[in-house]
Write an enzyme that holds these catalytic residues in place. Structure first.
Site, short mmCIF file in Angstrom:
data_model
loop_
_atom_site.label_atom_id
_atom_site.label_comp_id
_atom_site.label_asym_id
_atom_site.label_seq_id
_atom_site.Cartn_x
_atom_site.Cartn_y
_atom_site.Cartn_z
CG ASN A 1 18.76 -5.09 6.01
OD1 ASN A 1 19.82 -5.58 6.38
ND2 ASN A 1 17.60 -5.39 6.56
CB ALA B 1 12.36 9.20 1.02
CE1 TYR C 1 8.63 9.15 8.80
CE2 TYR C 1 8.44 11.43 9.51
CZ TYR C 1 8.50 10.50 8.50
OH TYR C 1 8.43 10.91 7.19
N1 NAD Z 1 4.32 12.27 1.98
C1 NAD Z 1 4.98 13.20 2.62
O1 NAD Z 1 4.48 14.31 2.80
C2 NAD Z 1 6.38 12.93 3.11
C3 NAD Z 1 7.04 13.96 3.82
C4 NAD Z 1 8.32 13.71 4.28
C5 NAD Z 1 8.95 12.50 4.04
N2 NAD Z 1 8.29 11.52 3.37
C6 NAD Z 1 8.99 10.25 3.18
O2 NAD Z 1 8.75 9.74 1.89
C7 NAD Z 1 8.63 8.32 1.93
C8 NAD Z 1 7.32 7.90 1.28
O3 NAD Z 1 6.23 8.50 1.97
P1 NAD Z 1 4.71 8.32 1.51
O4 NAD Z 1 3.99 9.57 1.82
O5 NAD Z 1 4.67 7.79 0.13
O6 NAD Z 1 4.24 7.24 2.55
P2 NAD Z 1 3.44 5.86 2.28
O7 NAD Z 1 3.06 5.35 3.63
O8 NAD Z 1 2.36 6.08 1.29
O9 NAD Z 1 4.55 4.97 1.62
C9 NAD Z 1 5.51 4.26 2.35
C10 NAD Z 1 5.60 2.88 1.74
O10 NAD Z 1 6.59 2.13 2.45
C11 NAD Z 1 6.07 0.82 2.69
N3 NAD Z 1 6.74 0.28 3.87
C12 NAD Z 1 6.65 0.70 5.16
N4 NAD Z 1 7.44 -0.05 5.94
C13 NAD Z 1 8.05 -0.97 5.12
C14 NAD Z 1 8.96 -2.02 5.34
N5 NAD Z 1 9.42 -2.29 6.56
N6 NAD Z 1 9.37 -2.75 4.29
C15 NAD Z 1 8.91 -2.49 3.03
N7 NAD Z 1 8.03 -1.51 2.78
C16 NAD Z 1 7.61 -0.74 3.81
C17 NAD Z 1 4.59 1.05 2.90
O11 NAD Z 1 3.82 -0.12 2.75
C18 NAD Z 1 4.30 2.10 1.86
O12 NAD Z 1 4.01 1.52 0.61
C19 NAD Z 1 8.74 7.93 3.40
O13 NAD Z 1 10.03 7.48 3.66
C20 NAD Z 1 8.45 9.20 4.14
O14 NAD Z 1 9.13 9.24 5.39
C21 NAD Z 1 7.03 11.72 2.90
#
Ligand code: NAD
Length: 402
Positions: free
Chosen positions: A185, A200, A231
């Protein structure tokens, strides 16, 4: 009674005192007139006149309170740079109310861009971005990326996806949908409006690696049917989709492979090593170490990651880039299924091509995170949360990423 309430409302407001006095005088005048004319004037008329006076007083007070609250409201925002129309971008952040997304929101808002944050609040919280609500450059939309979105933007940071194992394993089908249909999307939106999209992605695309260190050319070693597959494979397909849209439709894409990140607003109960240890230590509980095998992870503080994401978005590098701190590693033990044994990233590409490297020392980042966890526990203990609108204020003209 009403007069007393009105007077006490305006007590501390310089401007409102003037209007209040005026209103109160008018009420007294009308009352007196009514009393003087009591013989001739009907009771309803007297009531009408007094009511008019009161309404006038209320209107004046509301106007004053509104202008005052607007003034204080606008003062509460962290300072935002002014960008000319040419430099100001309309930016969409999916998952912008989450841990990383909310820090990215802070940076891009303070840089002067127009932000639309889209989140379904599965793991994100309004609290993370509450300090921007009402700002003219900011919009928060409650939306699930699995549904199409029709807006006009120049750049899309696509972060929406649960990120920690308990969260992404909670509903594996939804995790898959978010990373596949959701990414489709957002790529569709990018194609329609000619926006650039940054995905990300994650170090989990390398799975349990057989090659050390992992550079961006390594294809990974992932169990496609294990508990983490929703995932890991979801992100791998998301990357595949990005490059299909780039090749077939000419969409500009950027792919960041993010390694473990920590900092304020991270989830306290995500079961990961940093949050586990901090929480246990603050609560005076024993620190739990699982299994027998020693494993390695690489960590970075969230402000470093956010700077890397913005640099990558605005670079001309369309191939995947590892974003992580390679110097500081923490050793810990775990026995979770398919948990990678060793993770040792190679970030030479990010250094060479983006001029990026993490700058926040591990100890400093951990200290800030511990402070955040302490505050959260305090709120929990008091069973009360009082918003702190000035939390993201800048110090000496430089953004503070906490
Ligand atoms: N934090 C880390 O260490 C890390 C490491 C590798 C990758 N990432 C990637 O970075 C991104 C952010 O991670 P984060 O740690 O902030 O996680 P987080 O869970 O805090 O943030 C993810 C956000 O996406 C929202 N979300 C989930 N599904 C959704 C949907 N279907 N529609 C709309 N919103 C949706 C959640 O409500 C949340 O606000 C992710 O894509 C994650 O895979 C993070």
């Amino acid at each position: 009674m009403m007069d007393i309430v009105l007077i006490s409302c305006g007590k501390n407001l310089l401007m409102s005192q003037y209007f209040l006095s005026l209103s109160v005088c008018l009420i007294i005048f009308l009352r007196n007139r009514s009393i003087q004319e009591n013989g001739d004037v009907k009771i309803e008329q007297k009531i009408d006149e007094v009511s008019f006076g009161k309404i006038f007083a209320i209107c004046c007070t509301l106007m004053v309170l509104k202008s005052h609250s607007l003034k204080t409201f606008s003062q509460k925002y962290p300072p935002v740079k002014f960008l000319s129309e040419k430099d100001r971008k309309r930016i969409l952040i999916t998952g912008g109310a989450g841990f990383v997304g909310s820090h990215l929101t802070d940076k891009l808002m303070m840089d002067g861009h127009e932000l639309t944050v889209v989140d379904n609040f599965f793991t994100g919280r309004k609290r993370n971005v509450e300090h921007w609500i009402g700002h003219e450059n900011f919009e928060l939309i409650n939306h699930d990326v699995v549904e199409p979105l029709y807006i006009e933007v120049d750049q899309i940071y696509h972060l929406a996806s649960p990120a920690s194992p308990p969260n992404y394993m909670y509903n594996p089908i939804k995790t898959l949908k978010t990373n596949t249909i959701g990414t489709l999307n957002m790529l569709g939106l990018a194609k329609r409006v000619g926006a650039r999209l940054l995905l990300a992605s994650t170090s989990e695309v390398y799975g349990d690696p057989e090659v050390h260190p992992q550079n961006e050319d390594y294809w990974g070693h992932v169990n496609p049917i294990g508990p983490r597959a929703c995932y890991d494979e979801g992100k791998r397909v998301a990357e595949t989709m990005c490059y299909a849209y780039m090749k077939q439709e000419g969409v500009e894409v950027r792919v960041a492979r993010i390694f473990n990140t920590f900092g304020s607003r991270m989830h306290m109960n995500d079961g990961r090593v940093v949050s586990n240890f901090i929480l246990q230590a603050l609560q005076g509980e024993p620190l739990t170490v699982y299994g027998t095998g020693s494993q390695t992870r690489a960590f970075q503080y969230v402000s470093d990651l956010v700077n890397g994401l913005v640099l990558l978005m605005n670079s001309n590098i369309s191939s995947p880039v590892n974003l992580v701190m390679s110097r500081s590693q923490i050793q810990f033990l775990s026995e979770a299924q398919d948990d990678p044994q060793r993770r040792r990233p190679d970030i030479r590409k990010a250094k060479m091509m983006l001029g990026w490297e993490p700058v926040v020392p591990l100890e400093e980042g951990l200290n800030k995170t511990i402070q955040y966890f302490s505050r959260e526990l305090e709120h929990q203990a008091n069973n009360q949360y009082i918003p702190k609108p000035k939390a993201a204020r800048m110090k000496k003209g430089r953004p503070r990423h906490n």
